[in-house]
Design a protein around this motif. Structure first.
Motif, mmCIF file in Angstrom:
data_model
loop_
_atom_site.group_PDB
_atom_site.id
_atom_site.type_symbol
_atom_site.label_atom_id
_atom_site.label_comp_id
_atom_site.label_asym_id
_atom_site.label_seq_id
_atom_site.Cartn_x
_atom_site.Cartn_y
_atom_site.Cartn_z
ATOM 1 N N TYR A 2 32.058 53.848 110.035
ATOM 2 C CA TYR A 2 31.525 53.274 108.809
ATOM 3 C C TYR A 2 30.013 53.344 108.817
ATOM 4 O O TYR A 2 29.354 53.237 109.840
ATOM 5 N N ASP A 23 39.127 42.386 101.854
ATOM 6 C CA ASP A 23 39.509 43.187 103.026
ATOM 7 C C ASP A 23 39.766 42.232 104.180
ATOM 8 O O ASP A 23 38.979 41.318 104.414
ATOM 9 N N ILE A 28 34.427 45.077 108.210
ATOM 10 C CA ILE A 28 34.227 45.828 106.974
ATOM 11 C C ILE A 28 33.741 44.900 105.871
ATOM 12 O O ILE A 28 32.810 45.224 105.123
ATOM 13 N N ASP A 67 40.885 46.371 99.177
ATOM 14 C CA ASP A 67 41.592 47.166 100.173
ATOM 15 C C ASP A 67 43.060 47.279 99.761
ATOM 16 O O ASP A 67 43.664 46.307 99.297
ATOM 17 N N LYS A 118 38.553 55.394 103.558
ATOM 18 C CA LYS A 118 38.058 54.960 104.865
ATOM 19 C C LYS A 118 38.223 56.104 105.860
ATOM 20 O O LYS A 118 39.262 56.779 105.840
#
Length: 244
Positions: A2, A23, A28, A67, A118
């Motif tokens: 990330y 999420d 994250i 998410d 992702k």
């Protein structure tokens, strides 16, 4: 891997818009929250689908970063419920793993607006957020500002509450339009000052904004149920009857 907070962001910045990050991976959620706040947004977080639905109802965010894989409800179910609950639901930016791209056809068909895979790059997330918020604002501005029996006529620069014409000053008209376009959202005095007076907003203190809101409230709510309300310590909002 990330992106980090130090990654070069897109040039455009937020203006205090509210974003809900959903999420269950804390790193994250923390990365996105920190980056978005540095970019000028106000950010809330949720770790489950149920919590996300509650937060949307309470906070009325301008955008939801959602998410797809959550521990209780999946992101698609959350999106369906948002759409069913409110035709003016906030845009949804899905976060999904690369091996789940095929399922995004479903997500985008039920009300999702865009997606990022992702692992993502922070710059890409910021760019998608900015694009979705611009589209949302453009759609709001294309519709005549109105709420219940309160309507603005952009052509004649006049306002009406039912059959009653409202005699507004230019500043009152701009304030009423700002409240209408953001109906249901609490706007701080700083936000109002920046919108009404742009670069010169610091010349006008809180007292000037309070007086302006008071004059507008008197004209709008004089003969009908109150539509302009105060959320003490936070700001002002236009919407249905206050609960108390």
């Amino acid at each position: 891997m990330y992106g980090s907070v130090s990654e070069k962001p897109a040039p455009a910045r937020g203006n205090g818009q509210r974003i809900l990050v959903v999420d269950d991976e804390s790193r994250i959620a923390e990365l996105l929250s920190t980056t978005l706040e540095l970019a000028g947004y106000r950010v809330g977080t949720a770790a489950t689908g149920g919590e996300a639905l509650d937060r949307v109802g309470q906070d009325r965010p301008d955008l939801v970063i959602l998410d797809v894989m959550l521990p209780d409800l999946d992101g698609f179910t959350v999106c369906r419920r948002l759409v069913a609950a409110d035709e003016n639901h906030p845009p949804v930016l899905f976060l999904t793993a690369r091996d789940s791209l095929d399922s995004l056809v479903t997500g985008l068909g039920i009300g999702g607006n865009d997606y990022v895979t992702k692992p993502f790059r922070i710059a890409e997330v910021l760019a998608r957020v900015q694009a979705l918020l611009r589209t949302r604002n453009r759609r709001r501005e294309e519709s005549p500002p109105a709420y219940a029996d309160l309507v603005l006529d952009e052509t004649t620069r006049q306002a009406r509450r039912g059959r009653r014409a409202l005699e507004l000053t230019p500043a009152e008209f701009r304030l009423l339009r700002y409240l209408l376009v953001n109906a249901g959202q609490v706007l701080s005095k700083e936000q109002i000052g920046e919108h009404l007076w742009v670069a010169d907003h610091r010349r006008y203190g809180d007292n000037a904004i309070e007086k302006l809101v008071s004059r507008l409230r008197h004209k709008v709510d004089e003969a009908g149920p109150a539509l302009i309300h105060t959320r003490r310590g936070f700001g002002y909002w236009l919407g249905g009857l206050a609960s108390g």
